[in-house]
Design an enzyme around this catalytic site. Structure first.
Site, PDB file in Angstrom:
ATOM      1  N   GLY A  17     -59.343 -80.714 -56.975  1.00 30.05           N
ATOM      2  CA  GLY A  17     -58.350 -80.351 -57.943  1.00 30.05           C
ATOM      3  C   GLY A  17     -56.949 -80.677 -57.689  1.00 30.05           C
ATOM      4  O   GLY A  17     -56.963 -81.351 -56.654  1.00 30.05           O
ATOM      5  N   THR A  44     -53.054 -76.381 -56.232  1.00 31.98           N
ATOM      6  CA  THR A  44     -54.028 -75.343 -56.847  1.00 31.98           C
ATOM      7  C   THR A  44     -54.623 -74.494 -55.884  1.00 31.98           C
ATOM      8  O   THR A  44     -55.231 -73.561 -56.462  1.00 31.98           O
ATOM      9  CB  THR A  44     -55.028 -75.957 -57.637  1.00 31.98           C
ATOM     10  OG1 THR A  44     -55.573 -77.284 -56.615  1.00 31.98           O
ATOM     11  CG2 THR A  44     -54.294 -76.804 -58.910  1.00 31.98           C
ATOM     12  N   GLY A  45     -54.538 -74.474 -54.716  1.00 28.40           N
ATOM     13  CA  GLY A  45     -54.955 -73.535 -53.523  1.00 28.40           C
ATOM     14  C   GLY A  45     -56.177 -73.748 -53.066  1.00 28.40           C
ATOM     15  O   GLY A  45     -57.104 -73.060 -52.456  1.00 28.40           O
ATOM     16  N   LYS A  46     -56.364 -75.359 -53.133  1.00 33.42           N
ATOM     17  CA  LYS A  46     -57.676 -75.624 -52.313  1.00 33.42           C
ATOM     18  C   LYS A  46     -57.810 -75.249 -50.901  1.00 33.42           C
ATOM     19  O   LYS A  46     -58.957 -74.404 -50.227  1.00 33.42           O
ATOM     20  CB  LYS A  46     -58.059 -77.323 -52.589  1.00 33.42           C
ATOM     21  CG  LYS A  46     -58.017 -77.498 -53.883  1.00 33.42           C
ATOM     22  CD  LYS A  46     -58.317 -79.102 -53.975  1.00 33.42           C
ATOM     23  CE  LYS A  46     -57.227 -79.804 -53.294  1.00 33.42           C
ATOM     24  NZ  LYS A  46     -55.880 -79.742 -54.124  1.00 33.42           N
ATOM     25  N   THR A  47     -56.767 -75.534 -49.968  1.00 33.72           N
ATOM     26  CA  THR A  47     -56.840 -75.254 -48.579  1.00 33.72           C
ATOM     27  C   THR A  47     -56.863 -73.625 -48.595  1.00 33.72           C
ATOM     28  O   THR A  47     -57.617 -73.164 -47.739  1.00 33.72           O
ATOM     29  CB  THR A  47     -55.421 -75.746 -48.056  1.00 33.72           C
ATOM     30  OG1 THR A  47     -55.310 -77.296 -48.495  1.00 33.72           O
ATOM     31  CG2 THR A  47     -55.439 -75.455 -46.504  1.00 33.72           C
ATOM     32  N   HIS A  92     -28.954 -87.054 -77.285  1.00 33.56           N
ATOM     33  CA  HIS A  92     -30.329 -87.441 -76.999  1.00 33.56           C
ATOM     34  C   HIS A  92     -31.371 -86.241 -77.101  1.00 33.56           C
ATOM     35  O   HIS A  92     -32.313 -86.031 -77.818  1.00 33.56           O
ATOM     36  CB  HIS A  92     -30.135 -88.113 -75.654  1.00 33.56           C
ATOM     37  CG  HIS A  92     -31.681 -88.564 -75.193  1.00 33.56           C
ATOM     38  ND1 HIS A  92     -31.837 -89.868 -75.173  1.00 33.56           N
ATOM     39  CD2 HIS A  92     -32.725 -87.733 -74.685  1.00 33.56           C
ATOM     40  CE1 HIS A  92     -33.115 -89.982 -74.477  1.00 33.56           C
ATOM     41  NE2 HIS A  92     -33.447 -88.637 -74.378  1.00 33.56           N
ATOM     42  N   GLU A  93     -30.650 -85.262 -76.302  1.00 27.68           N
ATOM     43  CA  GLU A  93     -31.402 -83.895 -76.314  1.00 27.68           C
ATOM     44  C   GLU A  93     -31.662 -83.198 -77.428  1.00 27.68           C
ATOM     45  O   GLU A  93     -32.773 -82.912 -78.142  1.00 27.68           O
ATOM     46  CB  GLU A  93     -30.993 -83.104 -75.270  1.00 27.68           C
ATOM     47  CG  GLU A  93     -31.114 -83.448 -74.003  1.00 27.68           C
ATOM     48  CD  GLU A  93     -32.576 -84.056 -73.319  1.00 27.68           C
ATOM     49  OE1 GLU A  93     -33.561 -83.159 -73.851  1.00 27.68           O
ATOM     50  OE2 GLU A  93     -32.681 -84.788 -72.765  1.00 27.68           O
ATOM     51  N   HIS A 115     -34.512 -84.677 -79.207  1.00 26.75           N
ATOM     52  CA  HIS A 115     -35.677 -84.354 -79.178  1.00 26.75           C
ATOM     53  C   HIS A 115     -36.000 -83.114 -79.829  1.00 26.75           C
ATOM     54  O   HIS A 115     -37.036 -82.964 -80.418  1.00 26.75           O
ATOM     55  CB  HIS A 115     -35.830 -84.020 -77.553  1.00 26.75           C
ATOM     56  CG  HIS A 115     -35.873 -85.417 -76.963  1.00 26.75           C
ATOM     57  ND1 HIS A 115     -37.037 -86.271 -76.870  1.00 26.75           N
ATOM     58  CD2 HIS A 115     -35.262 -85.859 -75.648  1.00 26.75           C
ATOM     59  CE1 HIS A 115     -36.934 -87.443 -76.197  1.00 26.75           C
ATOM     60  NE2 HIS A 115     -36.033 -87.111 -75.248  1.00 26.75           N
ATOM     61  N   ASP A 172     -38.748 -91.616 -71.955  1.00 29.50           N
ATOM     62  CA  ASP A 172     -39.287 -91.190 -72.856  1.00 29.50           C
ATOM     63  C   ASP A 172     -40.140 -92.484 -73.580  1.00 29.50           C
ATOM     64  O   ASP A 172     -41.388 -92.193 -74.089  1.00 29.50           O
ATOM     65  CB  ASP A 172     -38.216 -91.056 -74.030  1.00 29.50           C
ATOM     66  CG  ASP A 172     -37.466 -89.752 -73.701  1.00 29.50           C
ATOM     67  OD1 ASP A 172     -37.905 -89.053 -72.911  1.00 29.50           O
ATOM     68  OD2 ASP A 172     -36.162 -89.505 -74.086  1.00 29.50           O
TER      69      ASP A 172
HETATM   70  P1  ADP Z   1     -53.871 -77.397 -52.254  1.00 31.35           P
HETATM   71  O1  ADP Z   1     -54.455 -77.432 -50.885  1.00 31.35           O
HETATM   72  O2  ADP Z   1     -54.722 -77.211 -53.365  1.00 31.35           O
HETATM   73  O3  ADP Z   1     -52.805 -78.618 -52.180  1.00 31.35           O
HETATM   74  P2  ADP Z   1     -52.539 -75.049 -51.028  1.00 31.35           P
HETATM   75  O4  ADP Z   1     -53.838 -74.068 -50.822  1.00 31.35           O
HETATM   76  O5  ADP Z   1     -52.153 -75.809 -49.931  1.00 31.35           O
HETATM   77  O6  ADP Z   1     -52.912 -75.916 -52.199  1.00 31.35           O
HETATM   78  O7  ADP Z   1     -51.450 -74.120 -51.750  1.00 31.35           O
HETATM   79  C1  ADP Z   1     -50.381 -73.962 -51.364  1.00 31.35           C
HETATM   80  C2  ADP Z   1     -49.646 -72.714 -51.464  1.00 31.35           C
HETATM   81  O8  ADP Z   1     -49.536 -72.313 -52.726  1.00 31.35           O
HETATM   82  C3  ADP Z   1     -50.650 -71.661 -50.820  1.00 31.35           C
HETATM   83  O9  ADP Z   1     -50.141 -71.223 -49.539  1.00 31.35           O
HETATM   84  C4  ADP Z   1     -50.204 -70.522 -51.732  1.00 31.35           C
HETATM   85  O10 ADP Z   1     -49.035 -69.879 -51.404  1.00 31.35           O
HETATM   86  C5  ADP Z   1     -49.770 -71.126 -52.970  1.00 31.35           C
HETATM   87  N1  ADP Z   1     -51.211 -71.004 -53.872  1.00 31.35           N
HETATM   88  C6  ADP Z   1     -51.747 -72.209 -54.484  1.00 31.35           C
HETATM   89  N2  ADP Z   1     -52.744 -71.549 -55.094  1.00 31.35           N
HETATM   90  C7  ADP Z   1     -52.755 -70.424 -55.353  1.00 31.35           C
HETATM   91  C8  ADP Z   1     -53.630 -69.398 -55.890  1.00 31.35           C
HETATM   92  N3  ADP Z   1     -54.649 -69.882 -56.589  1.00 31.35           N
HETATM   93  N4  ADP Z   1     -53.171 -68.132 -55.702  1.00 31.35           N
HETATM   94  C9  ADP Z   1     -52.135 -67.655 -55.015  1.00 31.35           C
HETATM   95  N5  ADP Z   1     -51.570 -68.548 -54.369  1.00 31.35           N
HETATM   96  C10 ADP Z   1     -51.661 -69.692 -54.516  1.00 31.35           C
HETATM   97 ZN    ZN Z   2     -35.414 -88.062 -73.644  1.00 34.20          ZN
HETATM   98 MG    MG Z   3     -54.235 -78.583 -49.214  1.00 32.49          MG
END
Ligand code: ADP
Ligand code: ZN
Ligand code: MG
Length: 597
Positions: free
Chosen positions: A195, A199-202, A417-418, A421, A494
């Site tokens: 992802g 997005t919260g993978k770690t 400009h803005e 848009h 743009d």
């Molecule tokens: P990734 O590993 O996908 O780059 P992280 O897990 O390091 O992202 O996310 C960084 C921080 O963002 C987390 O420590 C948390 O605070 C926040 N975060 C990211 N995704 C979520 C989620 N789905 N729910 C809650 N907090 C999130």
């Molecule tokens: Zn512009």
């Molecule tokens: Mg990460």
């Protein structure tokens, strides 16, 4: 071999230098060396207090300056002087032969440093190891979180329900490996979280460990790769070895792409080491028995560059998509992070969620944090809607830089400009309503911006919608042209965006009548299923030329359309720009009023 010889030479040099320094130090100790003649002079003047006559030197003290009781020590080389004793007696100097034990001093100044250096040598040697291999480097750097240390749970991760569902089975297994073992079921070994960044993978991986209450080895892909060939591979071996002793447990390799890039891709030096490390990882993953309760998890935001071998069955065969959250997901993530701050009663997180399409969890966490900081700066007792709104703006485009000085002319250009848009977006049928127009400069690149309020998250777009987007992108530049008769460099972004949309329409979406329903872009996402070597063009030069023509035609047509819209509504364009110059920001209701005049 060469290295070791060098090492010894330097070492010896260092030893001698050190010994010389210590030796000199022991001997000097602010004792003055004086010539014999001077000693005699002192003696005749009656300044000598006492002397010790040694084998080849005489130590002694002269009377110090008046008032100071302490004598000044001196040393003088002995000269054959049979009258010395008589003269000493004559001047009533206290004299004695010295029980000088030269070897004690030698011991202190030579042997002791030798001993110290020898000890240092032994310590270093132990670390380096007799074979010259650097043993401690081969140890894994993985951080081990024991089962009580991982406090993150699924409650802390929101908006990724599908990913969570897929991981529940895994948690079940880790909690109860025996159950699965007895049934003889085959448990997947490797889970790959895919992802975009943030997005919260770690977080998800740690939550799995926290839910299952098992130890968690965490390591980043780049930590395997070292200067020395073979070290990474040794670390992988050690990591799996340690994990085997802690099973059931999770091994988590973050940023797998740093280590798992397609082999043979780059010919630059240093990839040898990475290949070896990757090979070792593949070997280990094949080698261990998942029924023991070891699960390998990894995360990446660039699955397309991973070596296909990593994704084969028996390795990372489960791929879990951790995508950007939709509006409901964003609301839930905001709720998670809002637990840490005191929110006002009027705060509606749903509204914040609707204003932040495309934000990932990390951005939303950032929004809440910024809002709390703003609240504190304003001495508020709780965080309200204004803080949250402003926090969004900050996160959207970097920190507000009100202090940045723009000339009057520049401000005017940005305002028109803005406005361009915003007006184009208003007078086209297939667009999102304008939420906010601003000419407050933000970050480095954006001098102003226009925000739209999408009704819902979009997964599909029709051709008319894409065309309208194209129009909006060109709106800024065309407005500048109409008003000032020339264009500025401010439209650079743009144009890039417009070209990108147009190219994709022609090349990927089959939206050009002339080229027809053909896609000229290999889909990159599925690359990891074939061997993925090289992303060359698979169409002729002639086709490339026609694609360029089509893209140009599309943009030219759009340009005419935009010009017509803006010329028709020129009065509104000017009005909006004036208000903008005055207030810097025009929002919702006010904007509607201006454009409906
Ligand atoms: P990734 O590993 O996908 O780059 P992280 O897990 O390091 O992202 O996310 C960084 C921080 O963002 C987390 O420590 C948390 O605070 C926040 N975060 C990211 N995704 C979520 C989620 N789905 N729910 C809650 N907090 C999130
Ligand atoms: Zn512009
Ligand atoms: Mg990460």
């Amino acid at each position: 071999m060469h290295r070791r010889i060098h090492f010894s030479v330097w070492y010896l040099l260092g030893v001698f230098l050190l010994i010389a320094i210590i030796h000199g130090f022991v001997n000097s100790q602010n004792t003055e060396r004086i010539p014999y003649s001077k000693f005699k002079e002192y003696l005749n003047k009656g300044l000598v207090k006492q002397v010790y006559i040694g084998v080849d030197v005489i130590h002694g003290e002269v009377i110090g300056e008046e008032g100071s009781r302490k004598g000044k020590p001196f040393v003088v080389a002995k000269v054959d002087d049979p009258d010395l004793v008589r003269e000493l007696e004559k001047h009533k100097v206290e004299y004695s032969g010295q029980f000088e034990n030269p070897w004690v001093k030698e011991l202190v100044s030579w042997v002791l440093p030798m001993l110290i250096l020898f000890a240092v040598w032994i310590v270093v040697f132990k670390k380096v190891g007799p074979g010259g291999s650097i043993m401690s480097f081969a140890k894994t750097k993985a951080k081990l979180y024991s089962k009580d240390e991982t406090t993150v749970t699924f409650d802390d991760v929101a908006g990724v329900e599908e990913a969570k569902e897929e991981l529940i089975e895994l948690i079940d297994f880790l909690k109860n490996p025996d159950k699965f073992r007895n049934l003889g079921g085959k448990v997947p070994k490797g889970f790959l979280l895919i992802g975009p960044p943030g997005t919260g993978k770690t977080l998800l991986a740690r939550a799995v460990a926290g839910e299952a209450k098992v130890p968690f080895f965490s390591m980043s892909g780049s930590e395997f790769v070292e200067m020395f060939v073979g070290v990474g591979a040794a670390r992988v071996r050690d990591l799996f070895h340690q994990a085997q002793q802690k099973a059931p447990c999770i091994i988590f390799i973050d940023e797998l792409d740093a280590l798992g890039k397609t082999r043979g891709g780059s010919s630059l030096g240093g990839h040898d080491e990475r290949e070896q490390t990757l090979n070792q990882l593949l070997v280990e993953m094949d080698g261990f028995d998942s029924r023991k309760g070891i699960i390998v998890m990894a995360a990446t935001n660039r699955p397309e560059i991973l070596d296909p071998a990593l994704l084969r069955p028996g390795r990372f065969d489960r791929q879990i998509l951790v995508d950007r959250p939709d509006i409901n997901g964003r609301e839930k993530i905001l709720q998670v992070h809002a637990r840490q701050v005191k929110l006002g009663k009027e705060v509606d997180l749903r509204v914040i969620a609707s204003r932040t399409p495309g934000f990932v969890g990390a951005d939303l966490a950032n929004v809440v944090n910024e809002a709390a900081l703003l609240g504190a700066r304003r001495n508020k007792s709780e965080v309200g809607m204004p803080e949250l709104e402003e926090a969004i703006d900050r996160v959207v485009a970097g920190l507000e830089k009100k202090s940045r000085i723009m000339s009057k002319k520049e401000r005017e250009i940005v305002a028109y400009h803005e406005s361009g848009h915003a007006l184009v977006a208003t007078f086209l049928p297939h667009t999102d309503p304008v939420h906010k127009v601003s000419i407050i400069p933000r970050g480095i690149a954006a001098l102003g911006y226009t925000q739209y309020l999408p009704g819902e998250d979009r997964y599909l777009m029709t051709k008319s919608e894409l065309l309208d987007r194209l129009c909006i992108a060109l709106g800024g530049r065309v407005a500048e042209e109409i008003i000032f008769g020339e264009v500025s460099t401010g439209a650079h972004d743009d144009l890039q965006k417009a070209t990108q949309i147009a190219r994709r329409m022609v090349k990927e979406f089959g939206m050009s009548e002339r080229l027809g329903l053909v896609t000229f872009e290999r889909e990159r996402k599925s690359l990891f299923l074939d061997n993925g070597l090289g992303v060359g063009k698979d169409y002729s030069e002639q086709t490339a030329y026609e694609i360029d023509l089509e893209v140009k035609r599309l943009i030219d047509e759009t340009y005419d359309r935009v010009k017509e819209i803006l010329e028709t509504h020129r009065d509104k364009l000017e009005h909006l720009a004036k208000v903008l110059l005055e207030k810097e920001v025009v929002e919702g209701e006010e904007f509607k009023r201006i454009v409906s005049l």
